[in-house]
Scaffold this active site. Structure first.
Site, PDB file in Angstrom:
ATOM      1  N   HIS A 128       0.841  -1.195   0.000  1.00 20.49           N
ATOM      2  CA  HIS A 128       0.000   0.000   0.000  1.00 20.49           C
ATOM      3  C   HIS A 128       0.880   1.250   0.000  1.00 20.49           C
ATOM      4  O   HIS A 128       1.945   1.270   0.609  1.00 20.49           O
ATOM      5  CB  HIS A 128      -1.007   0.008   1.155  1.00 20.49           C
ATOM      6  CG  HIS A 128      -0.419  -0.030   2.536  1.00 20.49           C
ATOM      7  ND1 HIS A 128       0.074   1.093   3.165  1.00 20.49           N
ATOM      8  CD2 HIS A 128      -0.261  -1.042   3.413  1.00 20.49           C
ATOM      9  CE1 HIS A 128       0.495   0.776   4.371  1.00 20.49           C
ATOM     10  NE2 HIS A 128       0.314  -0.519   4.553  1.00 20.49           N
TER      11      HIS A 128
ATOM     12  N   ASP B  25      -0.143   4.366   0.963  1.00 22.01           N
ATOM     13  CA  ASP B  25      -0.431   5.379   1.984  1.00 22.01           C
ATOM     14  C   ASP B  25       0.227   5.043   3.319  1.00 22.01           C
ATOM     15  O   ASP B  25       0.615   3.905   3.577  1.00 22.01           O
ATOM     16  CB  ASP B  25      -1.953   5.557   2.165  1.00 22.01           C
ATOM     17  CG  ASP B  25      -2.666   4.289   2.615  1.00 22.01           C
ATOM     18  OD1 ASP B  25      -2.283   3.190   2.168  1.00 22.01           O
ATOM     19  OD2 ASP B  25      -3.592   4.399   3.445  1.00 22.01           O
TER      20      ASP B  25
ATOM     21  N   GLU C  29      -5.028   1.990   2.269  1.00 21.89           N
ATOM     22  CA  GLU C  29      -5.080   0.771   3.088  1.00 21.89           C
ATOM     23  C   GLU C  29      -5.305   1.135   4.545  1.00 21.89           C
ATOM     24  O   GLU C  29      -6.055   0.474   5.259  1.00 21.89           O
ATOM     25  CB  GLU C  29      -3.759  -0.011   2.939  1.00 21.89           C
ATOM     26  CG  GLU C  29      -3.794  -1.396   3.579  1.00 21.89           C
ATOM     27  CD  GLU C  29      -3.394  -1.444   5.041  1.00 21.89           C
ATOM     28  OE1 GLU C  29      -3.634  -2.467   5.695  1.00 21.89           O
ATOM     29  OE2 GLU C  29      -2.855  -0.451   5.558  1.00 21.89           O
TER      30      GLU C  29
END
Ligand SMILES: [Zn+2]
Length: 390
Positions: A74, A76, A139
């Protein structure tokens, strides 16, 4: 930067420099990765969010054939707001303790930084089985991007053999985790002077009843579930994370917001219990609130939903990842990941295995050990060798 070769630490430095806190767009990081891959002749595809402010990305290194490996991460990271950092969180900083500091170092930019840095090697290796990259958005705020990413890959990527979710496990192999469901329930009462309790209704008092109700559900679960299982603790767990409400000591609270949820075993979904709680709010608590004042209301919405990750059906990926990581430890973890979504949507054996320790995730002074970067490079090397063979 076309065709440029960078080392893993340099790639990590570049990725950490993008402030991809979940509330921000991740497009600058995604563009960077796409440019980098394009510079090496690797095409990538975007799966944008509905508002177009964020995007997932996937790409294939090698032949577009079945039997490859998906490396998933992910983009983020969680916020640094209010955390006492000793260094700039967005500047990768190596200290004499052999640790690289920076937000996202461990959760989880290092995993795909290392893999991306090795793309030139992957390309030279003459892979017979492809290596796919899968990068998601959001996520950390409930595995939002992974759903459309996994769906797009199920449509467009020839069936892979294994999926590796590179969340921090200290490079041990993880084959299961609980599912997580989070709700926010807003109780609306009616303000009155606290001496005049017959004129209003306190949102806080009724929210308190709800918390008590959840405790009784938990007691019931603790009695039902055997004391040992794959998971620690063995039973599903309910939690009330935050309660916010009220304005003053002498006012019946008009509003109270409760953030609550549960963690369920992957093979024993608790949707029915969640629904029962919602039904109790509607049919038991709300009428009693309304009896005190007709303006009372209760509204619940789902804040996030993380699919549980069952150990069943992941044997092939487990064996491969154990080989590549050199780790014989196979276990479960307490945190949620995108593994359940990928497993379910693609129907492909999946494991979680990545560098760094979850204990450092979300913390101030998040770091990754240099030795974990080396261990992950070893994993990628052995995976690459496997991909070279028929
Ligand atoms: Zn993570």
């Amino acid at each position: 930067m076309a065709g440029e070769i960078v080392d893993p630490v340099e790639m990590l430095r570049r990725l950490v420099a993008f402030d991809t806190t979940s509330r921000n767009s991740n497009l600058a990081l995604i563009d960077y990765v796409r440019d980098y891959l394009a510079g090496h002749g690797v095409e990538s595809k975007l799966v944008p969010s509905e508002d177009g402010k964020k995007a997932n990305m996937f790409a294939t290194v090698g032949l577009n054939v079945e039997g490859g490996v998906v490396l998933s991460g992910h983009t983020d990271v969680v916020p640094v707001d209010g955390q006492p950092w000793d260094t700039d969180p967005w500047t990768l900083t190596l200290k004499s303790d052999g640790k690289y500091y920076g937000r996202g170092t461990c959760d989880m930019k290092a995993f795909y930084a290392i893999a991306l840095a090795m793309v030139p090697q992957f390309l030279k290796a003459g892979l017979r089985k492809p290596i796919h990259f899968a990068l998601s958005y959001d996520e950390e705020v409930g595995c939002i991007g992974a759903h459309s990413l996994a769906a797009a890959m199920a449509r467009e990527v020839p069936r892979p053999r294994a999926i590796i979710i590179g969340e921090p496990t200290m490079m041990t192999v993880v084959h299961a985790h609980k599912g997580v469901q989070v709700y926010v329930t807003k109780f609306t009462g009616f303000e009155a002077h606290s001496s005049m309790t017959h004129l209003g209704v306190s949102a806080i008092h009724f929210a308190g009843e709800f918390v008590h109700y959840l405790n009784t559900v938990q007691d019931e679960l603790d009695r039902q579930f055997p004391p040992t299982s794959e998971f620690t603790p063995p039973a599903p767990t309910f939690n009330v994370g935050t309660i916010v409400g009220g304005t003053a000591g002498n006012i019946l609270a008009r509003e109270c917001e409760v953030l609550w949820g549960y963690r369920e075993l992957p093979d024993r979904p608790l949707a029915a219990l969640g629904d029962r709680a919602l039904q109790w709010l509607k049919e038991d608590l709300l009428p009693r609130m309304k009896a005190k004042h007709p303006a009372a209301a209760i509204d619940t919405e789902v804040r996030s939903s993380t699919v549980g990750f069952s150990p069943q059906g992941n044997e092939d990926a487990k064996a491969l990842a154990a080989n590549w990581s050199g780790s014989n430890t196979v276990g479960s973890v307490v945190y949620g990941t995108e593994a359940g979504i990928f497993r379910k949507t693609l129907g492909v054996p999946t494991v979680v295995c990545g560098p760094g320790d979850i204990a450092q995730a979300h913390q101030p002074n998040e770091f990754i050990l240099a030795s974990q970067i080396t261990a992950c490079e070893g994993f990628m090397q052995r995976m690459m060798e496997w991909c070279r063979r028929d």
